[in-house]
Design a protein around this motif. Structure first.
Motif, PDB file in Angstrom:
ATOM      1  N   TYR A  92      34.713  50.576  37.826  1.00 59.49           N
ATOM      2  CA  TYR A  92      34.931  51.435  38.993  1.00 59.49           C
ATOM      3  C   TYR A  92      33.655  52.152  39.439  1.00 59.49           C
ATOM      4  N   ARG A  93      32.653  52.174  38.574  1.00 56.91           N
ATOM      5  CA  ARG A  93      31.348  52.698  39.009  1.00 56.91           C
ATOM      6  C   ARG A  93      30.693  51.744  39.999  1.00 56.91           C
ATOM      7  N   HIS A  94      30.919  50.458  39.792  1.00 53.02           N
ATOM      8  CA  HIS A  94      30.299  49.441  40.658  1.00 53.02           C
ATOM      9  C   HIS A  94      31.198  49.029  41.818  1.00 53.02           C
ATOM     10  N   PHE A  95      32.507  49.080  41.624  1.00 50.93           N
ATOM     11  CA  PHE A  95      33.461  48.644  42.638  1.00 50.93           C
ATOM     12  C   PHE A  95      34.557  49.694  42.744  1.00 50.93           C
ATOM     13  N   GLU A  96      34.728  50.244  43.930  1.00 55.06           N
ATOM     14  CA  GLU A  96      35.655  51.367  44.114  1.00 55.06           C
ATOM     15  C   GLU A  96      37.083  50.999  43.731  1.00 55.06           C
ATOM     16  N   THR A  97      37.475  49.752  44.042  1.00 60.13           N
ATOM     17  CA  THR A  97      38.827  49.281  43.751  1.00 60.13           C
ATOM     18  C   THR A  97      38.771  47.821  43.307  1.00 60.13           C
ATOM     19  N   LYS A  98      39.886  47.343  42.779  1.00 60.21           N
ATOM     20  CA  LYS A  98      39.982  45.918  42.456  1.00 60.21           C
ATOM     21  C   LYS A  98      39.845  45.087  43.725  1.00 60.21           C
ATOM     22  N   ASP A  99      40.419  45.561  44.830  1.00 58.27           N
ATOM     23  CA  ASP A  99      40.299  44.834  46.099  1.00 58.27           C
ATOM     24  C   ASP A  99      38.838  44.657  46.499  1.00 58.27           C
ATOM     25  N   ALA A 100      38.027  45.687  46.274  1.00 60.40           N
ATOM     26  CA  ALA A 100      36.600  45.596  46.599  1.00 60.40           C
ATOM     27  C   ALA A 100      35.913  44.563  45.717  1.00 60.40           C
ATOM     28  N   LEU A 101      36.329  44.469  44.469  1.00 58.30           N
ATOM     29  CA  LEU A 101      35.773  43.470  43.555  1.00 58.30           C
ATOM     30  C   LEU A 101      36.162  42.059  44.003  1.00 58.30           C
ATOM     31  N   VAL A 102      37.409  41.877  44.405  1.00 59.12           N
ATOM     32  CA  VAL A 102      37.853  40.569  44.905  1.00 59.12           C
ATOM     33  C   VAL A 102      37.031  40.176  46.129  1.00 59.12           C
ATOM     34  N   ALA A 105      35.112  38.373  36.546  1.00 62.21           N
ATOM     35  CA  ALA A 105      36.126  38.327  37.603  1.00 62.21           C
ATOM     36  C   ALA A 105      36.260  36.909  38.153  1.00 62.21           C
ATOM     37  N   GLU A 106      35.125  36.245  38.370  1.00 59.22           N
ATOM     38  CA  GLU A 106      35.166  34.871  38.882  1.00 59.22           C
ATOM     39  C   GLU A 106      35.969  33.974  37.957  1.00 59.22           C
ATOM     40  N   GLU A 107      35.674  34.031  36.672  1.00 58.16           N
ATOM     41  CA  GLU A 107      36.377  33.167  35.725  1.00 58.16           C
ATOM     42  C   GLU A 107      37.871  33.434  35.704  1.00 58.16           C
ATOM     43  N   LEU A 108      38.224  34.718  35.666  1.00 60.06           N
ATOM     44  CA  LEU A 108      39.634  35.071  35.554  1.00 60.06           C
ATOM     45  C   LEU A 108      40.389  34.832  36.861  1.00 60.06           C
ATOM     46  N   PHE A 109      39.801  35.188  37.993  1.00 62.53           N
ATOM     47  CA  PHE A 109      40.471  34.961  39.273  1.00 62.53           C
ATOM     48  C   PHE A 109      40.688  33.472  39.502  1.00 62.53           C
ATOM     49  N   GLN A 110      39.696  32.656  39.145  1.00 63.89           N
ATOM     50  CA  GLN A 110      39.822  31.212  39.356  1.00 63.89           C
ATOM     51  C   GLN A 110      40.854  30.593  38.424  1.00 63.89           C
ATOM     52  N   SER A 111      40.875  31.015  37.181  1.00 65.48           N
ATOM     53  CA  SER A 111      41.745  30.358  36.204  1.00 65.48           C
ATOM     54  C   SER A 111      43.162  30.914  36.192  1.00 65.48           C
ATOM     55  N   GLU A 112      43.322  32.215  36.518  1.00 64.34           N
ATOM     56  CA  GLU A 112      44.636  32.842  36.388  1.00 64.34           C
ATOM     57  C   GLU A 112      45.201  33.378  37.694  1.00 64.34           C
ATOM     58  N   GLY A 113      44.355  33.515  38.710  1.00 65.47           N
ATOM     59  CA  GLY A 113      44.816  34.069  39.976  1.00 65.47           C
ATOM     60  C   GLY A 113      44.493  35.544  40.089  1.00 65.47           C
ATOM     61  N   ARG A 155      47.521  38.152  38.889  1.00 60.92           N
ATOM     62  CA  ARG A 155      47.834  38.216  37.461  1.00 60.92           C
ATOM     63  C   ARG A 155      46.735  38.872  36.645  1.00 60.92           C
ATOM     64  N   VAL A 156      45.572  39.084  37.233  1.00 55.16           N
ATOM     65  CA  VAL A 156      44.432  39.619  36.476  1.00 55.16           C
ATOM     66  C   VAL A 156      44.261  41.099  36.782  1.00 55.16           C
ATOM     67  N   GLY A 157      44.343  41.915  35.745  1.00 51.65           N
ATOM     68  CA  GLY A 157      44.139  43.352  35.900  1.00 51.65           C
ATOM     69  C   GLY A 157      42.707  43.752  35.612  1.00 51.65           C
ATOM     70  N   VAL A 158      42.378  44.975  35.977  1.00 55.29           N
ATOM     71  CA  VAL A 158      41.018  45.471  35.764  1.00 55.29           C
ATOM     72  C   VAL A 158      40.691  45.534  34.271  1.00 55.29           C
ATOM     73  N   GLN A 159      41.677  45.848  33.450  1.00 50.01           N
ATOM     74  CA  GLN A 159      41.431  45.913  32.011  1.00 50.01           C
ATOM     75  C   GLN A 159      41.017  44.543  31.458  1.00 50.01           C
ATOM     76  N   ALA A 160      41.677  43.494  31.926  1.00 52.21           N
ATOM     77  CA  ALA A 160      41.329  42.142  31.462  1.00 52.21           C
ATOM     78  C   ALA A 160      39.907  41.785  31.877  1.00 52.21           C
ATOM     79  N   ILE A 161      39.515  42.182  33.089  1.00 51.76           N
ATOM     80  CA  ILE A 161      38.147  41.918  33.549  1.00 51.76           C
ATOM     81  C   ILE A 161      37.151  42.684  32.683  1.00 51.76           C
ATOM     82  N   ALA A 162      37.483  43.932  32.375  1.00 50.77           N
ATOM     83  CA  ALA A 162      36.599  44.753  31.543  1.00 50.77           C
ATOM     84  C   ALA A 162      36.404  44.115  30.171  1.00 50.77           C
TER      85      ALA A 162
END
Length: 201
Positions: A53-63, A24-32, A35-42
């Motif tokens: 989703y077992r570790h983070f209830e939502t993408k917002d929680a991961l951010v 998530a860090e790499e993708l959020f930093q490089s792409e925003g 633009r980054v979906g949960v599938q891309a992070i997976a």
């Protein structure tokens, strides 16, 4: 989360939750964030959406958790300068300025994660915005306390001016508007500190 080990070798050694955060860090930093979906992070983390989703209830929680880690790195910088320069608040403040100055080359192509995130998250109720706001408030309190200990006549104003310099340098490097930003940052903070009669005992 950086390392000299190649990314695939390093990621393979991480536990699942840390692997997700690393991706998530790499993708959020490089792409925003947007633009980054949960599938891309997976895919980047070599795991599944279900596992995320077992570790983070939502993408917002991961951010929000990613930004807590970034904020913790900045708070650790405060801890280091206090430990390295006990009883010398002027040197502590200059140490913080050096920490920011040394990180500017990285920001020149990735940008400040807080600034970038705020631009993408207009909803003030977003959990990640709350993380940033709480971090900035804590940072302001710590910097104001250092300015008071340094004997500056108006610690709150001095802390605000130093914050303008530190954050302005990051934005200027990101948009390429100022050359030698690190050097200028240190000079500017030094001039603000010149108002102090000397380090408090």
């Amino acid at each position: 989360m950086g390392s000299t080990m190649s990314r695939p070798g390093r990621v393979a050694k991480l536990p699942p939750r840390e692997r997700i955060l690393d991706a998530a860090e790499e993708l959020f930093q490089s792409e925003g964030i947007s633009r980054v979906g949960v599938q891309a992070i997976a895919e980047r983390a070599e795991t599944t959406k279900t596992a995320i989703y077992r570790h983070f209830e939502t993408k917002d929680a991961l951010v929000a958790e990613w930004l807590r880690i970034v904020a913790a790195d900045y708070q650790a910088a405060f801890d280091r300068v206090e430990a390295d320069h006990p009883g010398r608040p002027r040197e502590q403040i200059l140490g913080l300025a050096r920490f920011i100055a040394e990180g500017l080359p990285r920001l020149s192509y990735r940008g400040c994660p807080f600034i970038n995130s705020l631009a993408e998250l207009p909803d003030r109720a977003h959990p990640a915005r709350r993380v940033i706001e709480e971090h900035k408030a804590r940072q302001a309190r710590r910097l104001t306390a250092m300015c008071a200990e340094a004997g500056l006549p108006d610690p709150e104003q001095a802390a605000a001016e130093i914050t303008f310099v530190l954050e302005g340098a990051q934005v200027s490097v990101q948009n390429g508007s100022v050359d030698r930003a690190g050097e200028r940052l240190l000079l500017s903070v030094g001039r603000i500190l010149d108002d102090a009669p000397g380090d408090a005992a």
